[in-house]
Design a protein around this motif. Structure first.
Motif, mmCIF file in Angstrom:
data_model
loop_
_atom_site.group_PDB
_atom_site.id
_atom_site.type_symbol
_atom_site.label_atom_id
_atom_site.label_comp_id
_atom_site.label_asym_id
_atom_site.label_seq_id
_atom_site.Cartn_x
_atom_site.Cartn_y
_atom_site.Cartn_z
ATOM 1 N N VAL A 132 23.492 25.061 17.893
ATOM 2 C CA VAL A 132 22.050 25.179 17.692
ATOM 3 C C VAL A 132 21.764 24.487 16.363
ATOM 4 O O VAL A 132 22.547 24.597 15.414
ATOM 5 N N ASP A 133 20.642 23.773 16.268
ATOM 6 C CA ASP A 133 20.347 23.033 15.042
ATOM 7 C C ASP A 133 20.475 23.918 13.811
ATOM 8 O O ASP A 133 19.909 25.014 13.745
ATOM 9 N N GLU A 134 21.258 23.423 12.848
ATOM 10 C CA GLU A 134 21.412 24.036 11.532
ATOM 11 C C GLU A 134 21.967 25.461 11.578
ATOM 12 O O GLU A 134 21.726 26.281 10.710
ATOM 13 N N HIS A 135 22.731 25.746 12.613
ATOM 14 C CA HIS A 135 23.421 27.026 12.728
ATOM 15 C C HIS A 135 24.886 26.749 13.096
ATOM 16 O O HIS A 135 25.163 26.177 14.155
ATOM 17 N N LEU A 136 25.785 27.161 12.218
ATOM 18 C CA LEU A 136 27.220 26.963 12.434
ATOM 19 C C LEU A 136 27.783 28.164 13.191
ATOM 20 O O LEU A 136 27.647 29.303 12.744
ATOM 21 N N SER A 137 28.412 27.907 14.320
ATOM 22 C CA SER A 137 29.046 28.964 15.107
ATOM 23 C C SER A 137 30.553 28.931 14.931
ATOM 24 O O SER A 137 31.184 27.864 15.005
ATOM 25 N N VAL A 138 31.123 30.115 14.728
ATOM 26 C CA VAL A 138 32.566 30.282 14.571
ATOM 27 C C VAL A 138 33.016 31.364 15.567
ATOM 28 O O VAL A 138 32.382 32.421 15.664
ATOM 29 N N ILE A 139 34.067 31.073 16.302
ATOM 30 C CA ILE A 139 34.632 32.038 17.243
ATOM 31 C C ILE A 139 35.886 32.655 16.637
ATOM 32 O O ILE A 139 36.800 31.934 16.216
ATOM 33 N N GLN A 140 35.915 33.983 16.546
ATOM 34 C CA GLN A 140 37.090 34.689 16.056
ATOM 35 C C GLN A 140 37.706 35.516 17.182
ATOM 36 O O GLN A 140 36.998 36.035 18.043
ATOM 37 N N ARG A 141 39.039 35.631 17.154
ATOM 38 C CA ARG A 141 39.749 36.537 18.056
ATOM 39 C C ARG A 141 40.192 37.738 17.241
ATOM 40 O O ARG A 141 40.851 37.601 16.210
ATOM 41 N N GLU A 142 39.815 38.917 17.687
ATOM 42 C CA GLU A 142 40.142 40.149 16.975
ATOM 43 C C GLU A 142 40.976 41.075 17.864
ATOM 44 O O GLU A 142 40.818 41.076 19.087
ATOM 45 N N PRO A 143 41.838 41.907 17.241
ATOM 46 C CA PRO A 143 42.541 42.919 18.038
ATOM 47 C C PRO A 143 41.568 43.975 18.543
ATOM 48 O O PRO A 143 40.473 44.153 18.000
#
Length: 483
Positions: A132-143
């Protein structure tokens, strides 16, 4: 041998502890029918204590970086390998399986830990970026947190490893209930690796499913239940877990069809079935137990198969290294398998070889090939889980696929043909999580294992198991310049 047994205690918070009840469960040698060991008869209080320990340990274990968790898994693999012969001896004594099978189980245990030790350091996910414009997405894997585990009696040590390795790699802690019939190697494993793990990360509580398993699947501090076992056990766990929307991982039964086409290498198919149908006395959820063969080559295949099965050596594994087939695991299971055999023969099936129990002490059943089996007979639909292979015939491929899929299970299957196009077409149409072409019951830690329909959901082995025991979190950062 007795001196090598683990103490008859639970393993909780890094130590062997006495059960709350003080009562025990007799563990019976299936070869001699004598009591071999007494395991603790666990209670809900024992489960609560173990879950409390796992909960207390989980946060610190989850914070460890992948390399640290990987190092622990490698150390566990080294420790198991160091004691491989002891563990194989104990596994053979408890289950009655031949040493060849028991040693293979220990090797599989070592490989499971080594694979997950590497996999956790190389996990992949969707690339970070601006979707999305000007929004950084980060995917994390959690227990997930604390995992309750229930393991079966057919592969006590290896099935424990298939669960423990990815659960720990993903950063979870666990409480495991082994089968009340076969707890010895699981307790011995905990004793051997106790100094390698922080207290509370792995906990073992022995006991019956309707007490220990029931409490695990209902406990509010358990975030997921992973079970390998019967369809009935899977239903009970899923029903309990639904009360607070726990995640569930189920690897249940199988009734693997072996579709043999007219152009197949019949000798190769029969040779493969000698192992795939009778490994571990047929107590294998992926066993090639239901042959569907084209009517034009059925007699030839049966001749090859009976010849192969006639060479199997049955006996107590302690009798010598040539023993290939041991007893089934318990009196109750012995009676169950014989019931299927006797009813099938009463209904018109014929034993081309075997067909009944063997004389003497122990739960020994002759390796059996049943022919003239009517379509849709009970023994073609239900999981026998013993040294029994049935043979049915078909006239065309559509009929073969329809009948192969017309069972409640969908774990594994195989296709035997020399036609490449046919092999792809039939494999795609079989409703099973694993389909082999011109082989059967070949597994690798890199590849997923799990089924469809009544065989459950979730995957053991491979990177897919790591996914099952973790959760996905999306974090989005607004980096719009507001100046």
């Amino acid at each position: 041998m007795t001196a090598s047994f683990p103490p008859g205690r639970h393993f909780v918070d890094g130590a062997l502890v006495a059960p709350a009840s003080g009562r025990g469960i007799d563990v019976v040698d299936p070869c001699s029918e004598e009591v071999l060991f007494q395991a603790p008869n666990g209670t809900a209080a024992d489960v609560d204590r173990a879950v409390s320990a796992a909960s207390a340990a989980q946060s610190a274990w989850a914070r460890r970086v992948p390399k640290d968790r990987s190092d622990v898994l490698h150390a566990i693999a080294d420790r198991v390998a160091e004691h491989a012969e002891l563990l194989a001896t104990l596994e053979a004594a408890n289950t009655g399986k031949p040493f060849e099978v028991a040693r293979d189980d220990v090797a599989g245990t070592v490989d499971s830990f080594r694979f997950m030790a590497g996999a956790v350091r190389a996990s992949t996910s969707m690339a970070a970026g601006d979707y999305v414009d000007e929004h950084l997405s980060v995917i994390q894997r959690e227990p997930l947190g604390v995992i309750g585990v229930v393991t079966p009696w057919n592969y006590p040590l290896m099935m424990a490893a298939w669960k423990i390795a990815p659960i720990l790699a993903a950063g979870n802690t666990l409480v495991l209930k082994p089968s009340e019939h076969t707890p010895i190697t699981t307790l011995k494993f905990a004793e051997l690796v106790a100094d390698l793990l922080p207290a509370g990360v792995v906990n073992i509580v022995t006991g019956y499913g309707d007490v220990v398993g029931d409490r695990l699947s209902r406990h509010p501090d358990v975030q997921m239940v992973a079970l390998t076992g019967s369809v009935g056990s899977g239903r009970a766990v899923a029903r309990n877990a639904a009360e607070d929307l726990k995640r569930v991982h189920l690897e249940l039964g199988g009734k693997a069809p072996v579709v043999v086409c007219a152009d197949a290498d019949l000798a190769a198919a029969a040779s493969a079935l000698r192992t795939a149908g009778y490994w571990n006395s047929g107590q294998e959820c992926g066993a090639g137990c239901r042959v569907l063969v084209h009517e034009s080559v059925a007699d030839q295949l049966v001749e090859h198969l009976v010849g192969e099965v006639s060479t199997l050596t049955v006996g107590d594994p302690r009798a010598g290294s040539d023993v290939e087939l041991g007893p089934v695991v318990s009196k109750a299971h012995y009676d169950r398998v014989l019931g299927y055999l006797h009813r099938a023969q009463q209904d018109g099936a014929r034993a081309a070889i075997g067909g009944d129990a063997l004389d003497g002490p122990g739960y020994f059943i002759a390796p059996t090939v049943l022919v003239d089996v009517p379509a849709d007979a009970e023994i073609t639909r239900e999981e026998v889980f013993g040294p029994v292979v049935t043979v049915e015939t078909f006239t065309d491929e559509d009929e073969a696929i329809r009948r192969a899929n017309a069972v409640p299970y969908g774990l594994a299957a195989s296709v035997w043909t020399d036609d490449a196009r046919r092999s792809h077409t039939l494999a795609a149409r079989l409703d099973a999580g694993t389909v082999w072409v011109n082989s059967h019951l070949v597994l690798a830690s890199e590849l997923p294992w799990g089924g469809f329909k009544g065989s459950g959901y979730g995957r053991d082995l491979s990177l897919y198991a790591l996914d099952d025991y973790s959760r996905t979190k999306h974090i989005m950062h607004n980096h719009q310049n507001r100046s």
